[in-house]
Scaffold this active site. Structure first.
Site, PDB file in Angstrom:
ATOM      1  N   GLY A  14      17.776  50.926 -78.556  1.00 25.72           N
ATOM      2  CA  GLY A  14      18.425  49.972 -77.668  1.00 25.72           C
ATOM      3  C   GLY A  14      19.519  49.195 -78.364  1.00 25.72           C
ATOM      4  O   GLY A  14      19.655  47.986 -78.193  1.00 25.72           O
ATOM      5  N   SER A  16      22.862  49.517 -78.176  1.00 22.23           N
ATOM      6  CA  SER A  16      24.208  49.528 -77.603  1.00 22.23           C
ATOM      7  C   SER A  16      24.645  48.166 -77.082  1.00 22.23           C
ATOM      8  O   SER A  16      25.819  47.965 -76.758  1.00 22.23           O
ATOM      9  CB  SER A  16      24.292  50.558 -76.471  1.00 22.23           C
ATOM     10  OG  SER A  16      23.394  50.238 -75.429  1.00 22.23           O
ATOM     11  N   ASP A  62      15.881  58.017 -74.804  1.00 20.23           N
ATOM     12  CA  ASP A  62      15.240  57.426 -73.635  1.00 20.23           C
ATOM     13  C   ASP A  62      13.757  57.331 -73.935  1.00 20.23           C
ATOM     14  O   ASP A  62      13.060  58.353 -73.990  1.00 20.23           O
ATOM     15  CB  ASP A  62      15.491  58.280 -72.393  1.00 20.23           C
ATOM     16  CG  ASP A  62      14.857  57.697 -71.136  1.00 20.23           C
ATOM     17  OD1 ASP A  62      14.157  56.662 -71.235  1.00 20.23           O
ATOM     18  OD2 ASP A  62      15.046  58.287 -70.063  1.00 20.23           O
ATOM     19  N   ASN A  89      13.277  48.239 -80.433  1.00 18.74           N
ATOM     20  CA  ASN A  89      13.943  47.200 -79.648  1.00 18.74           C
ATOM     21  C   ASN A  89      14.190  47.612 -78.195  1.00 18.74           C
ATOM     22  O   ASN A  89      14.315  46.752 -77.326  1.00 18.74           O
ATOM     23  CB  ASN A  89      15.278  46.829 -80.314  1.00 18.74           C
ATOM     24  CG  ASN A  89      16.107  45.894 -79.479  1.00 18.74           C
ATOM     25  OD1 ASN A  89      15.779  44.727 -79.305  1.00 18.74           O
ATOM     26  ND2 ASN A  89      17.208  46.410 -78.929  1.00 18.74           N
ATOM     27  N   SER A 142       8.387  39.440 -76.940  1.00 22.05           N
ATOM     28  CA  SER A 142       8.901  38.336 -76.148  1.00 22.05           C
ATOM     29  C   SER A 142       7.892  37.203 -76.068  1.00 22.05           C
ATOM     30  O   SER A 142       6.678  37.435 -75.985  1.00 22.05           O
ATOM     31  CB  SER A 142       9.214  38.828 -74.730  1.00 22.05           C
ATOM     32  OG  SER A 142       9.450  37.739 -73.850  1.00 22.05           O
ATOM     33  N   TYR A 155       5.665  43.405 -67.837  1.00 19.00           N
ATOM     34  CA  TYR A 155       6.456  43.376 -69.069  1.00 19.00           C
ATOM     35  C   TYR A 155       5.677  42.672 -70.176  1.00 19.00           C
ATOM     36  O   TYR A 155       5.595  43.157 -71.311  1.00 19.00           O
ATOM     37  CB  TYR A 155       7.779  42.665 -68.802  1.00 19.00           C
ATOM     38  CG  TYR A 155       8.616  42.443 -70.030  1.00 19.00           C
ATOM     39  CD1 TYR A 155       9.276  43.506 -70.652  1.00 19.00           C
ATOM     40  CD2 TYR A 155       8.759  41.173 -70.584  1.00 19.00           C
ATOM     41  CE1 TYR A 155      10.041  43.310 -71.785  1.00 19.00           C
ATOM     42  CE2 TYR A 155       9.531  40.967 -71.709  1.00 19.00           C
ATOM     43  CZ  TYR A 155      10.166  42.024 -72.307  1.00 19.00           C
ATOM     44  OH  TYR A 155      10.926  41.831 -73.435  1.00 19.00           O
ATOM     45  N   LYS A 159       4.243  44.171 -73.841  1.00 18.60           N
ATOM     46  CA  LYS A 159       4.556  43.590 -75.144  1.00 18.60           C
ATOM     47  C   LYS A 159       3.285  43.124 -75.863  1.00 18.60           C
ATOM     48  O   LYS A 159       3.173  43.238 -77.085  1.00 18.60           O
ATOM     49  CB  LYS A 159       5.536  42.432 -74.977  1.00 18.60           C
ATOM     50  CG  LYS A 159       6.940  42.870 -74.591  1.00 18.60           C
ATOM     51  CD  LYS A 159       7.527  43.834 -75.606  1.00 18.60           C
ATOM     52  CE  LYS A 159       8.968  44.192 -75.316  1.00 18.60           C
ATOM     53  NZ  LYS A 159       9.517  45.167 -76.301  1.00 18.60           N
ATOM     54  N   ASN A 194      23.342  38.674 -71.278  1.00 15.67           N
ATOM     55  CA  ASN A 194      22.388  37.933 -70.443  1.00 15.67           C
ATOM     56  C   ASN A 194      22.923  36.571 -70.009  1.00 15.67           C
ATOM     57  O   ASN A 194      22.153  35.643 -69.766  1.00 15.67           O
ATOM     58  CB  ASN A 194      21.048  37.775 -71.151  1.00 15.67           C
ATOM     59  CG  ASN A 194      21.104  36.789 -72.319  1.00 15.67           C
ATOM     60  OD1 ASN A 194      22.174  36.352 -72.729  1.00 15.67           O
ATOM     61  ND2 ASN A 194      19.951  36.457 -72.863  1.00 15.67           N
TER      62      ASN A 194
END
Length: 246
Positions: A14, A16, A62, A89, A142, A155, A159, A194
């Site tokens: 992740g 990019s 992916d 990540n 997170s 989510y 985690k 974000n």
């Protein structure tokens, strides 16, 4: 300070955009070979690689694809001959809606992508680190795991599972060489991708922080790079808050 990353190979998933972009470039600044992964944003990943220079390799990845982990590690080894550090990540987000309204195929896919993706990639790089007798895992998590938020149930569950996995991996690998596994637990972090979230709720998180502000992605990257470096010899099996104290 030389923190022992020269010529080592780091995979950042992740990478990019967002925090991942800063983590990748920060490892590159320490002289590491960096495998910059992306799912769809190849052009952005290429920009990250250009910022790092000749030591960067761009690979599509992916985490929801069961075969992607082995392919990524093979590409990293082919390009650099080794894998020394893994930063898990990449993330699949869910919609912030009432958890009992989410269709089963959506929440199960989110759990599987986040949990199984990180586990598969950790499994795929482990033989290379064992053989070398050196390795670092940094799993990005997170503060929703500890703070909670309506709509973040799946989510946060994914985690939280990563915390338990990393802790036991530390015990599994700790006597096989200088191999360490840790979780970096992030709060709301200011990134280039974000701003819409920061604009909506950033002030609430600033009020909770002893610093009175949000930390930014470059500050997170500094901590992650240190955890993934040879300078870290004793922090293992831990969840390290990188939140500015919030």
């Amino acid at each position: 300070m030389d923190i022992g990353l020269q010529e080592r190979t780091v995979i950042v998933t992740g990478a990019s955009g967002g925090v991942g972009r800063h983590i990748a470039t920060a490892f590159g600044a320490e002289g590491a070979n960096v495998v910059v992964t992306y799912r769809n944003a190849r052009d952005e990943a290429q920009k990250v690689a250009e910022e790092i220079g000749d030591r960067a390799v761009v690979v599509q990845y992916d985490q929801a694809d069961p075969g992607a982990a082995e392919a990524l590690v093979a590409a990293a080894v082919e390009a650099t001959g080794r894998v020394d550090v893994l930063v898990n990540n990449a993330v699949a987000w869910g919609d912030m809606v009432p958890f009992d309204t989410v269709p089963e195929e959506e929440w199960t896919a989110l759990l599987r992508s986040n949990v199984e993706g990180a586990i598969r990639l950790t499994r795929a790089v482990t033989p290379h680190m064992r053989a070398a007798g050196w390795g670092r895992f940094v799993h990005i998590s997170s503060s929703l795991v500890t703070d909670g938020a309506a709509g973040a149930e799946y989510y946060a569950a994914a985690k939280a599972a990563l915390h338990g996995f990393s802790r036991s991996v530390a015990f599994s690998l700790g006597r096989d060489g200088d191999l360490l596994s840790n979780v970096a637990l992030l709060g709301l972090t200011r990134t280039a991708t974000n701003t819409h979230i920061v604009d909506q709720v950033g002030n609430l998180y600033e009020e909770r922080s002893p610093l009175g502000r949000l930390i930014d992605a470059s500050e997170v990257a500094t901590a992650v790079v240190w955890l993934g470096s040879a300078a870290n010899t004793a922090i293992n099996g831990q969840v390290i808050g990188v939140t500015g104290g919030a």
